[in-house]
Scaffold this motif. Structure first.
Motif, mmCIF file in Angstrom:
data_model
loop_
_atom_site.group_PDB
_atom_site.id
_atom_site.type_symbol
_atom_site.label_atom_id
_atom_site.label_comp_id
_atom_site.label_asym_id
_atom_site.label_seq_id
_atom_site.Cartn_x
_atom_site.Cartn_y
_atom_site.Cartn_z
ATOM 1 N N GLN A 16 2.969 11.811 8.377
ATOM 2 C CA GLN A 16 1.953 11.033 7.961
ATOM 3 C C GLN A 16 1.231 11.260 6.514
ATOM 4 O OE1 GLN A 16 -1.357 12.196 9.094
ATOM 5 N NE2 GLN A 16 -2.651 10.609 7.860
ATOM 6 N N SER A 17 1.156 12.541 6.342
ATOM 7 C CA SER A 17 0.481 12.995 5.202
ATOM 8 C C SER A 17 0.936 12.882 3.996
ATOM 9 C CB SER A 17 0.310 14.519 5.327
ATOM 10 O OG SER A 17 1.321 15.280 5.256
ATOM 11 N N THR A 18 2.260 12.244 4.109
ATOM 12 C CA THR A 18 3.152 11.687 3.055
ATOM 13 C C THR A 18 2.525 10.276 2.319
ATOM 14 O OG1 THR A 18 4.867 10.852 4.112
ATOM 15 C CG2 THR A 18 5.037 12.999 3.487
ATOM 16 N N ILE A 19 1.691 9.741 3.192
ATOM 17 C CA ILE A 19 1.310 8.350 2.874
ATOM 18 C C ILE A 19 -0.154 8.389 3.080
ATOM 19 C CG2 ILE A 19 3.308 7.039 3.179
ATOM 20 C CD1 ILE A 19 2.031 6.142 5.892
ATOM 21 N N ASN A 20 -0.776 7.211 2.370
ATOM 22 C CA ASN A 20 -2.351 7.220 2.543
ATOM 23 C C ASN A 20 -2.465 6.314 3.951
ATOM 24 O OD1 ASN A 20 -3.007 8.878 0.649
ATOM 25 N ND2 ASN A 20 -3.798 7.219 -0.759
ATOM 26 N N VAL A 21 -3.051 6.731 5.003
ATOM 27 C CA VAL A 21 -3.311 5.682 5.930
ATOM 28 C C VAL A 21 -4.951 5.685 6.173
ATOM 29 C CG1 VAL A 21 -2.852 5.160 8.514
ATOM 30 C CG2 VAL A 21 -1.590 6.898 7.290
ATOM 31 N N THR A 22 -5.429 4.729 6.177
ATOM 32 C CA THR A 22 -7.077 4.497 6.630
ATOM 33 C C THR A 22 -7.019 3.484 7.705
ATOM 34 O OG1 THR A 22 -7.179 2.959 4.900
ATOM 35 C CG2 THR A 22 -7.663 5.056 4.311
ATOM 36 N N MET A 23 -8.075 3.624 8.485
ATOM 37 C CA MET A 23 -8.349 2.849 9.682
ATOM 38 C C MET A 23 -9.732 2.399 9.825
ATOM 39 S SD MET A 23 -6.549 3.917 13.289
ATOM 40 C CE MET A 23 -6.957 3.601 14.670
ATOM 41 N N MET A 24 -10.011 1.165 10.132
ATOM 42 C CA MET A 24 -11.276 0.590 10.646
ATOM 43 C C MET A 24 -11.059 0.392 12.176
ATOM 44 S SD MET A 24 -12.156 -2.247 7.971
ATOM 45 C CE MET A 24 -13.618 -2.860 8.818
ATOM 46 N N TYR A 25 -12.345 0.479 12.807
ATOM 47 C CA TYR A 25 -12.441 0.243 14.313
ATOM 48 C C TYR A 25 -13.440 -0.699 14.450
ATOM 49 C CZ TYR A 25 -10.634 5.489 13.635
ATOM 50 O OH TYR A 25 -10.100 6.482 13.335
ATOM 51 N N GLN A 26 -13.637 -0.917 15.898
ATOM 52 C CA GLN A 26 -14.433 -2.002 16.237
ATOM 53 C C GLN A 26 -16.025 -1.502 15.680
ATOM 54 O OE1 GLN A 26 -14.016 -3.013 20.310
ATOM 55 N NE2 GLN A 26 -15.606 -4.425 20.315
ATOM 56 N N ASP A 27 -16.287 -0.233 16.132
ATOM 57 C CA ASP A 27 -17.520 0.299 15.417
ATOM 58 C C ASP A 27 -17.321 0.754 13.956
ATOM 59 O OD1 ASP A 27 -15.914 1.956 16.852
ATOM 60 O OD2 ASP A 27 -17.498 3.441 17.044
ATOM 61 N N SER A 28 -18.186 0.717 13.245
ATOM 62 C CA SER A 28 -18.011 1.047 11.853
ATOM 63 C C SER A 28 -17.935 2.422 11.902
ATOM 64 C CB SER A 28 -19.454 0.689 10.954
ATOM 65 O OG SER A 28 -20.317 1.415 11.319
ATOM 66 N N ARG A 29 -18.369 3.332 12.649
ATOM 67 C CA ARG A 29 -18.004 4.882 12.320
ATOM 68 C C ARG A 29 -18.530 5.363 10.894
ATOM 69 N NH1 ARG A 29 -12.750 6.561 16.194
ATOM 70 N NH2 ARG A 29 -13.124 4.878 17.747
ATOM 71 N N LEU A 30 -19.702 5.057 10.395
ATOM 72 C CA LEU A 30 -20.277 5.194 9.420
ATOM 73 C C LEU A 30 -20.929 6.457 9.813
ATOM 74 C CD1 LEU A 30 -21.549 2.028 7.720
ATOM 75 C CD2 LEU A 30 -19.266 3.372 7.274
ATOM 76 N N LEU A 31 -21.241 7.502 9.029
ATOM 77 C CA LEU A 31 -22.195 8.647 9.320
ATOM 78 C C LEU A 31 -23.533 8.385 9.147
ATOM 79 C CD1 LEU A 31 -19.887 11.398 7.470
ATOM 80 C CD2 LEU A 31 -19.866 10.776 9.962
ATOM 81 N N PRO A 32 -24.284 8.387 10.206
ATOM 82 C CA PRO A 32 -25.617 7.803 9.944
ATOM 83 C C PRO A 32 -26.661 8.707 8.967
ATOM 84 C CG PRO A 32 -25.177 8.507 12.111
ATOM 85 C CD PRO A 32 -24.009 8.570 11.594
ATOM 86 N N TRP A 33 -26.075 10.051 8.875
ATOM 87 C CA TRP A 33 -26.730 10.785 7.736
ATOM 88 C C TRP A 33 -26.389 10.831 6.391
ATOM 89 C CZ3 TRP A 33 -24.463 12.433 12.521
ATOM 90 C CH2 TRP A 33 -23.159 12.869 12.221
ATOM 91 N N LYS A 34 -25.651 9.977 6.003
ATOM 92 C CA LYS A 34 -25.294 9.930 4.701
ATOM 93 C C LYS A 34 -25.369 8.355 4.139
ATOM 94 C CE LYS A 34 -21.328 13.365 4.413
ATOM 95 N NZ LYS A 34 -22.065 13.939 3.310
ATOM 96 N N SER A 35 -25.827 8.313 2.923
ATOM 97 C CA SER A 35 -26.094 7.022 2.435
ATOM 98 C C SER A 35 -24.762 6.281 2.222
ATOM 99 C CB SER A 35 -26.612 6.983 1.040
ATOM 100 O OG SER A 35 -25.607 7.506 -0.024
ATOM 101 N N VAL A 36 -25.008 4.893 1.964
ATOM 102 C CA VAL A 36 -23.860 3.826 2.258
ATOM 103 C C VAL A 36 -22.794 4.231 1.131
ATOM 104 C CG1 VAL A 36 -23.173 1.607 1.120
ATOM 105 C CG2 VAL A 36 -24.973 1.889 2.889
ATOM 106 N N ILE A 37 -23.135 4.786 0.005
ATOM 107 C CA ILE A 37 -22.312 5.371 -1.168
ATOM 108 C C ILE A 37 -21.433 6.819 -0.881
ATOM 109 C CG2 ILE A 37 -23.788 6.362 -2.762
ATOM 110 C CD1 ILE A 37 -22.117 4.772 -4.902
ATOM 111 N N ASP A 38 -22.313 7.460 -0.300
ATOM 112 C CA ASP A 38 -21.661 8.619 0.412
ATOM 113 C C ASP A 38 -20.717 8.536 1.599
ATOM 114 O OD1 ASP A 38 -23.178 9.995 -1.618
ATOM 115 O OD2 ASP A 38 -24.776 10.677 -0.557
ATOM 116 N N ASN A 39 -21.013 7.435 2.298
ATOM 117 C CA ASN A 39 -19.846 7.373 3.387
ATOM 118 C C ASN A 39 -18.632 6.682 2.787
ATOM 119 O OD1 ASN A 39 -20.595 7.248 6.421
ATOM 120 N ND2 ASN A 39 -22.397 7.053 5.797
#
Ligand code: ATP
Ligand code: MG
Lengths: 266, 254
Positions: free
Chosen positions: A87-110
Motif C-alpha cells: 500500500q505504501s507504493t500508492i497514496n491512499v487517503t480516507m474519510m470517515y463518518q466522523d471527521s477525525r480532525l485533531l481538536p488540538w490543531k487549527s484547521v490549517i494544521d489539520n
C-alpha cells in the motif's frame, strides 16, 4: 451557514497523480472464527468511482480498511496496479463518518497533518477549494459538522491521493449539506481523477455519484452494476428513478432481478 | 446572566463577618489573645517577618523542597505513565509494582524516612517525590490509554508513526488528563511538605511553625498556616493558567 460551499476547485488541479487500479482475487477476511468477507473477486479500474452498499455489518468498512492497507486479507490477494501488494507504493487517503480532525490543531494544521514538506500555501489552496479558507485559523470545534467534513476532505486531497476511500462520510450531515458535499466531491473527483470507493447507506447518493455500484451481502458481492449515465445526474431522471427502485427492491427482497440491466439498457 | 455587583459580593459576606467577629472576640478579650490572636496581630507579625527579610529565607527553603520533590516525582511519574501507556510489555513489567507501592500511605513512611535519611533535606524531598509520583503516573497513563483509537488510526493513515504519532496525537490527547494529575499532585505536594517539615529543621515555613509553638507564638503559627494556604492557592492558580494556555483548543468546546 453552508452557503459558502462553492470554493475555488481550480486551485487543486495541480494535485496530479496516478490513479490506481485495484484487483481483489479470491479475497477472504476473517476475524477469528468469524468470516466477514468471502471469496471476493473484483477489478476496479483506474479512476473509477465505485459505490459500495449493503446492510450494516456486511463488511463494507472492513473492505475499505483492506484497500487502505490498514488490515490484511486472511486469504487471497489484493493488488494495486496489478502487481504491487504494498500500500505504501500508492497514496491512499480516507474519510470517515466522523471527521477525525485533531481538536488540538487549527484547521490549517489539520490539513497539513503528516506532510513531509509543510506548504502553508498549498494547504490554503486546498482549503480554498473546499470553500473554507476564511476559517483556516479556527479550532475544529468551532466549525459545523459539514464544515468539519470539508476540512477532512481537504486533508485527504492534499496528499494527492491515487485512491480516495470514503466510509459514509456524509451520513451524519443534514440533507442540504449532504447535497452540497456530493457536488463538491464529484467536482473534485472529475478534475483529479483518483480512484474512489464510497461506502454509503444512501442508494440515491450511490446512483448520483458512482460509475459502478457494488452490493455486499453477507461478505460476498451480491450485485455489481455499472451506471453509464451522463453527469451531472438529475435524480428525477426516469431511468435513475427506476434504477433506484430496482436496487432498493433487490436489497429488501434479496431477489436477483435478471432483467434489471436489460430494462434500463445500461 | 450577568451578575449584579450585589450578587458578586454575596459569597464574601460570611467570610467578612467571620473575620470581623474574630477580630472583635480577640480585642474584647473574650478569648485570650495568646490562644487565638486577632487577624490584625497575625498581619502585624507577618509584616515584621517580611520587613526583616526572615520570611523570604523560609519561603525559599520550603518552595525549594516542594519544587525539587515535584520535579523529580513528576518526571518519574510522567516517564512511567508514558512508557506503560504506550507499551504493554512495560505495563506488565512495572504497573503492579507501582500500584503496590502506591497503596502504602506515604505519610506513614515519615518515621522510616527519618531513620533512613536522617533529618536533612533528602528525607523531606523524598516524601514529596513519593507523594506526587502516583497522581502524575496514573493520570498520564490513563491519558495515553484513553486517546481516541480512531484518531490514532487516522494518524497512521496519514503516515504518522513513532515520534510523530506521539507528538501530534498521543501526547496532546493525553494532556488534559495529565493536567488533572499535575493539579492533584500539587495538592498532595503541599500536604506532604507540611508533614515533612515537622521533621526537625532550621529553616522553612514548617520550622517557623514548630519554632513558634515552642514560644507559644500563636500568631506565627496561624501565619504559617495562612502561608501554606496561600502557596497552595498560588500553585493551583499557576497550574490553571498553564492549563488554559496549553489547552485553548479544549476551552473552545465549552
Ligand atoms: N477488528 C475486528 N474484530 C472483530 N470483528 C470485526 C472487526 N472489524 C469488524 N468486525 C466484524 O466484521 C463485520 C463487518 O464489519 P464492518 O464494519 O465491515 O461492517 P459494515 O458493513 O461497515 O457495517 P456498517 O454499515 O454498520 O458500518 C461485523 O460483524 C463486525 O463485528
Ligand atoms: Mg462501516
Amino acid at each position: 451557514m453552508s452557503g459558502e460551499i462553492s470554493g475555488n476547485s481550480d486551485n487543486v488541479k495541480q494535485l496530479t497523480h496516478q490513479a490506481v487500479q485495484i484487483d481483489v482475487e479470491q479475497g477472504s477476511k476473517s476475524f477469528g472464527e468469524k468470516q466477514v468477507l468471502k471469496d471476493i473477486n473484483l477489478s476496479i479500474e483506474k479512476g473509477q468511482f465505485v459505490a459500495i452498499i449493503g446492510q450494516s455489518g456486511s463488511g463494507k468498512s472492513t473492505f475499505l480498511r483492506l484497500a487502505a492497507g490498514l488490515d490484511e486479507l486472511t486469504k487471497g490477494k489484493l493488488l494495486y496496479n496489478q502487481t504491487s501488494l504494498d500500500q505504501s507504493t500508492i497514496n491512499v487517503t480516507m474519510m470517515y463518518q466522523d471527521s477525525r480532525l485533531l481538536p488540538w490543531k487549527s484547521v490549517i494544521d489539520n490539513v497539513n497533518l503528516g506532510l513531509e514538506t509543510k506548504g502553508e500555501k498549498r494547504a490554503e489552496q486546498v482549503l480554498d477549494a473546499v470553500g473554507l479558507l476564511e476559517h483556516k485559523d479556527k479550532w475544529p470545534a468551532q466549525l459545523s459538522g459539514g464544515q468539519q467534513q470539508r476540512v477532512a476532505l481537504a486533508r485527504a486531497l492534499i496528499h494527492e491521493p491515487s485512491l480516495l476511500l470514503l466510509d459514509e462520510p456524509l451520513s451524519a450531515l443534514d440533507a442540504f449539506t449532504r447535497l452540497e458535499m456530493q457536488n463538491l466531491i464529484e467536482e473534485i473527483w472529475s478534475k483529479l481523477g483518483f480512484t474512489t470507493l464510497l461506502v454509503t447507506h444512501d442508494v440515491r447518493e450511490a446512483i448520483r455519484l458512482a460509475d459502478r455500484i457494488i452490493l455486499i451481502e453477507d461478505g460476498s458481492v451480491a450485485m455489481d452494476l455499472e451506471i453509464d449515465h451522463p453527469r451531472p445526474r438529475q435524480l428525477s431522471d426516469t431511468k435513475l428513478v427506476v434504477l433506484e427502485e430496482q436496487i432498493l427492491n433487490r436489497i429488501m427482497n434479496g431477489e436477483v432481478d435478471e432483467s434489471l440491466k436489460e430494462k434500463l439498457s445500461i | 446572566m450577568k451578575e449584579t455587583w450585589y450578587e458578586k459580593l454575596q459569597p464574601w459576606i460570611i467570610p467578612f463577618i467571620l473575620l470581623i467577629s474574630w477580630q472583635l472576640v480577640s480585642t474584647l478579650g473574650i478569648i485570650s489573645e495568646n490562644l487565638f490572636p486577632s487577624p490584625l496581630s497575625v498581619i502585624t507579625s507577618g509584616w515584621q517577618l517580611t520587613a526583616s527579610g526572615e520570611i523570604v529565607e523560609h519561603l525559599v527553603a520550603s518552595l525549594g523542597r516542594a519544587g525539587v520533590g515535584m520535579l523529580i516525582g513528576g518526571i518519574i511519574g510522567f516517564t512511567f505513565g508514558i512508557l506503560n501507556g504506550l507499551s504493554n510489555k512495560s505495563y506488565r513489567f512495572t504497573d503492579t509494582t507501582i500500584q503496590m507501592i502506591r497503596n502504602v500511605p506515604h505519610l506513614a513512611l515519615l518515621p522510616l524516612v527519618i531513620v533512613w535519611f536522617g533529618i536533612g533535606e533528602t528525607g523531606k524531598v523524598f516524601l514529596v517525590v513519593i507523594g506526587v509520583l502516583f497522581p502524575i503516573y496514573v493520570n498520564t497513563f490513563h491519558g495515553i490509554r484513553n486517546v481516541d483509537p480512531k484518531l490514532v488510526e487516522m494518524g497512521k493513515m496519514y503516515n504518522l508513526k513513532g515520534w510523530k504519532l506521539f507528538k501530534n496525537i498521543l501526547l496532546p490527547g493525553a494532556l488534559p488528563s495529565i493536567f488533572v494529575g499535575v493539579r492533584y499532585a500539587l495538592g498532595v505536594m503541599w500536604l506532604t511538605l507540611i508533614i515533612a517539615e515537622t521533621i526537625p529543621t532550621q529553616v522553612g515555613i514548617g520550622y517557623l511553625a514548630t519554632n513558634a509553638r515552642e514560644f507559644m507564638q500563636t500568631d506565627i503559627i496561624i501565619l504559617s498556616i495562612v502561608i501554606y494556604a496561600l502557596l497552595g492557592k498560588l500553585a493551583d492558580l499557576i497550574a490553571r493558567i498553564g492549563e488554559k494556555k496549553l489547552l485553548t483548543w479544549n476551552e473552545s468546546y465549552k
